[in-house]
Design a protein around this motif. Structure first.
Motif, PDB file in Angstrom:
ATOM      1  N   LYS A   1      46.775  20.907  -3.632  1.00 20.68           N
ATOM      2  CA  LYS A   1      45.334  20.754  -3.481  1.00 20.68           C
ATOM      3  C   LYS A   1      44.734  20.044  -4.694  1.00 20.68           C
ATOM      4  CE  LYS A   1      44.483  24.772  -0.527  1.00 20.68           C
ATOM      5  NZ  LYS A   1      43.800  26.083  -0.409  1.00 20.68           N
ATOM      6  N   GLY A   2      43.782  19.183  -4.414  1.00 21.59           N
ATOM      7  CA  GLY A   2      43.091  18.468  -5.478  1.00 21.59           C
ATOM      8  C   GLY A   2      43.691  17.125  -5.794  1.00 21.59           C
ATOM      9  N   SER A   3      44.959  16.924  -5.435  1.00 20.50           N
ATOM     10  CA  SER A   3      45.574  15.622  -5.656  1.00 20.50           C
ATOM     11  C   SER A   3      44.921  14.576  -4.747  1.00 20.50           C
ATOM     12  CB  SER A   3      47.072  15.696  -5.344  1.00 20.50           C
ATOM     13  OG  SER A   3      47.625  14.409  -5.188  1.00 20.50           O
ATOM     14  N   LYS A   4      44.831  13.338  -5.224  1.00 22.55           N
ATOM     15  CA  LYS A   4      44.241  12.275  -4.413  1.00 22.55           C
ATOM     16  C   LYS A   4      45.100  11.915  -3.207  1.00 22.55           C
ATOM     17  CE  LYS A   4      41.383  10.200  -7.992  1.00 22.55           C
ATOM     18  NZ  LYS A   4      40.985   8.970  -8.713  1.00 22.55           N
ATOM     19  N   GLY A   5      46.379  12.357  -3.227  1.00 28.59           N
ATOM     20  CA  GLY A   5      47.238  12.126  -2.076  1.00 28.59           C
ATOM     21  C   GLY A   5      47.327  13.321  -1.141  1.00 28.59           C
TER      22      GLY A   5
ATOM     23  N   GLN B   1      45.624  25.056  -8.292  1.00 28.98           N
ATOM     24  CA  GLN B   1      44.660  25.132  -7.191  1.00 28.98           C
ATOM     25  C   GLN B   1      45.312  25.495  -5.854  1.00 28.98           C
ATOM     26  OE1 GLN B   1      41.873  21.751  -6.892  1.00 28.98           O
ATOM     27  NE2 GLN B   1      42.579  21.098  -8.918  1.00 28.98           N
ATOM     28  N   THR B   2      46.634  25.387  -5.779  1.00 27.73           N
ATOM     29  CA  THR B   2      47.352  25.567  -4.522  1.00 27.73           C
ATOM     30  C   THR B   2      47.750  27.023  -4.349  1.00 27.73           C
ATOM     31  OG1 THR B   2      48.190  23.309  -4.697  1.00 27.73           O
ATOM     32  CG2 THR B   2      49.304  24.761  -3.149  1.00 27.73           C
TER      33      THR B   2
ATOM     34  N   ASP C   1      49.264  28.322  -1.233  1.00 23.67           N
ATOM     35  CA  ASP C   1      50.361  28.528  -0.277  1.00 23.67           C
ATOM     36  C   ASP C   1      51.691  28.413  -1.006  1.00 23.67           C
ATOM     37  OD1 ASP C   1      52.335  28.390   1.684  1.00 23.67           O
ATOM     38  OD2 ASP C   1      51.085  27.250   3.071  1.00 23.67           O
ATOM     39  N   PRO C   2      52.485  29.502  -1.077  1.00 20.03           N
ATOM     40  CA  PRO C   2      53.755  29.445  -1.801  1.00 20.03           C
ATOM     41  C   PRO C   2      54.729  28.402  -1.249  1.00 20.03           C
ATOM     42  CG  PRO C   2      53.135  31.716  -1.359  1.00 20.03           C
ATOM     43  CD  PRO C   2      52.202  30.857  -0.569  1.00 20.03           C
ATOM     44  N   GLU C   3      54.710  28.169   0.053  1.00 20.51           N
ATOM     45  CA  GLU C   3      55.641  27.189   0.616  1.00 20.51           C
ATOM     46  C   GLU C   3      55.209  25.757   0.302  1.00 20.51           C
ATOM     47  OE1 GLU C   3      57.078  27.692   4.558  1.00 20.51           O
ATOM     48  OE2 GLU C   3      58.224  29.473   3.958  1.00 20.51           O
ATOM     49  N   ASP C   4      53.915  25.519   0.171  1.00 23.25           N
ATOM     50  CA  ASP C   4      53.460  24.208  -0.298  1.00 23.25           C
ATOM     51  C   ASP C   4      53.965  23.957  -1.715  1.00 23.25           C
ATOM     52  OD1 ASP C   4      52.156  22.979   1.808  1.00 23.25           O
ATOM     53  OD2 ASP C   4      50.229  23.916   1.365  1.00 23.25           O
ATOM     54  N   ILE C   5      53.939  25.004  -2.525  1.00 23.49           N
ATOM     55  CA  ILE C   5      54.415  24.867  -3.906  1.00 23.49           C
ATOM     56  C   ILE C   5      55.923  24.658  -3.928  1.00 23.49           C
ATOM     57  CG2 ILE C   5      54.696  26.093  -6.097  1.00 23.49           C
ATOM     58  CD1 ILE C   5      51.972  27.421  -5.535  1.00 23.49           C
ATOM     59  N   LEU C   6      56.668  25.482  -3.197  1.00 22.31           N
ATOM     60  CA  LEU C   6      58.125  25.361  -3.188  1.00 22.31           C
ATOM     61  C   LEU C   6      58.560  24.006  -2.644  1.00 22.31           C
ATOM     62  CD1 LEU C   6      60.913  26.591  -3.656  1.00 22.31           C
ATOM     63  CD2 LEU C   6      60.765  27.630  -1.381  1.00 22.31           C
TER      64      LEU C   6
ATOM     65  N   ASN D   1      50.926  31.679  -7.870  1.00 25.57           N
ATOM     66  CA  ASN D   1      51.108  31.659  -6.405  1.00 25.57           C
ATOM     67  C   ASN D   1      52.416  31.026  -5.946  1.00 25.57           C
ATOM     68  OD1 ASN D   1      48.376  32.696  -5.996  1.00 25.57           O
ATOM     69  ND2 ASN D   1      47.669  30.637  -6.491  1.00 25.57           N
ATOM     70  N   LYS D   2      53.436  31.006  -6.816  1.00 25.12           N
ATOM     71  CA  LYS D   2      54.634  30.248  -6.449  1.00 25.12           C
ATOM     72  C   LYS D   2      55.496  30.964  -5.419  1.00 25.12           C
ATOM     73  CE  LYS D   2      58.061  31.724  -9.873  1.00 25.12           C
ATOM     74  NZ  LYS D   2      59.019  31.249 -10.884  1.00 25.12           N
ATOM     75  N   GLY D   3      55.462  32.265  -5.349  1.00 20.96           N
ATOM     76  CA  GLY D   3      56.253  32.978  -4.348  1.00 20.96           C
ATOM     77  C   GLY D   3      57.737  32.895  -4.617  1.00 20.96           C
ATOM     78  N   SER D   4      58.517  33.099  -3.550  1.00 25.11           N
ATOM     79  CA  SER D   4      59.975  33.155  -3.648  1.00 25.11           C
ATOM     80  C   SER D   4      60.587  31.767  -3.793  1.00 25.11           C
ATOM     81  CB  SER D   4      60.543  33.818  -2.398  1.00 25.11           C
ATOM     82  OG  SER D   4      61.951  33.680  -2.331  1.00 25.11           O
TER      83      SER D   4
END
Length: 245
Positions: free
Chosen positions: A35-39, A117-118, A120-125, A213-216
């Motif tokens: 989130k927040g990235s221009k892409g 800003q992100t 969702d743990p799966e978005d991060i992973l 929020n990184k999760g597993s």
């Protein structure tokens, strides 16, 4: 690979080449998923292009020096069929793994505000390593094997084709389009990895860093993008070698 270059120089090329692969590939994923990235939400086509260039650029830079293997599965596949010296397999794999880790650390440093800003743990992973969309290890394994067989067999066929034998730069350019097409065509189930270093190195970084929020790190799946590309590498390299080598 050019043996006139010292092993140290070739290892440095493998380290840098793998880092570039991760910076351009996982960097594109980070732009799309954070989130927040221009892409942000730029789509799968953007990710496929990022990985295509992530292979193409180091291939043109280092293909004539280290071979630009930048992939332990390719290194092991070549060695299995006598096309790469076993004595250099371990050093190459170490350089590739360290390059993947370094490239991922660079992405985390430059994208830290967007990781924060992100939620969702799966978005991060996803910006580190692969995830099977159906949460199925079997589906992931089959997808990674198929993609790896195509990648390695086609890569060897392109590099050794009579059309590109005297134009190595054209062959290395084509490798980028091969990866671009593979990620676009076969990337839906897993990402894909097609490369143990590309997945395991960043997954280790994900496990260690204290991101919000990184999760597993999903270690129950982590063996799939390691074992499947290795099997695919042995089959893909072997298929090309037995038919055209």
């Amino acid at each position: 690979m050019d043996p006139s270059y010292s092993l140290a120089v070739r290892l440095a090329c493998e380290f840098i080449g793998t880092a570039i692969l991760i910076i351009l590939g996982n960097g594109t994923v980070a732009n799309v998923h954070l989130k927040g990235s221009k892409g942000y939400r730029g789509g799968w086509s953007l990710i496929a292009m990022g990985y295509g260039f992530g292979v193409m650029i180091p291939a043109i830079m280092f293909g004539g020096i280290s071979g630009n293997l930048i992939n332990p599965a390719f290194t092991l596949g070549l060695a299995t069929w006598g096309l790469f010296p076993w004595s250099e397999v371990a050093p190459y794999i170490v350089a590739q793994m360290l390059g993947a880790i370094a490239g991922q650390l660079a992405i985390v440093v430059t994208h830290k505000p967007y990781y924060d800003q992100t939620t969702d743990p799966e978005d991060i992973l996803a910006t580190f390593s692969t995830i099977n969309a159906a949460h199925s290890r079997l589906n992931g394994f089959l997808s990674e094997v198929l993609g790896s067989v195509i990648l390695f067999s086609c890569a060897l066929a392109i590099v050794h084709s009579p059309l590109t034998a005297n134009e190595p730069a054209v062959a290395h350019l084509a490798l980028g389009f091969l990866v671009w097409g593979l990620v676009a065509g076969l990337g839906g189930p897993t990402g894909p990895a097609l490369n143990p270093a590309r997945d395991l190195g960043p997954r280790l970084v994900h496990a260690v860093l204290p991101l919000k929020n990184k999760g597993s790190s999903q270690w129950d799946y982590a063996w799939v993008p390691v074992a499947a590309p290795i099997l695919g590498g042995i089959i893909g390299v072997g298929g090309w070698y037995l038919l055209l080598g």
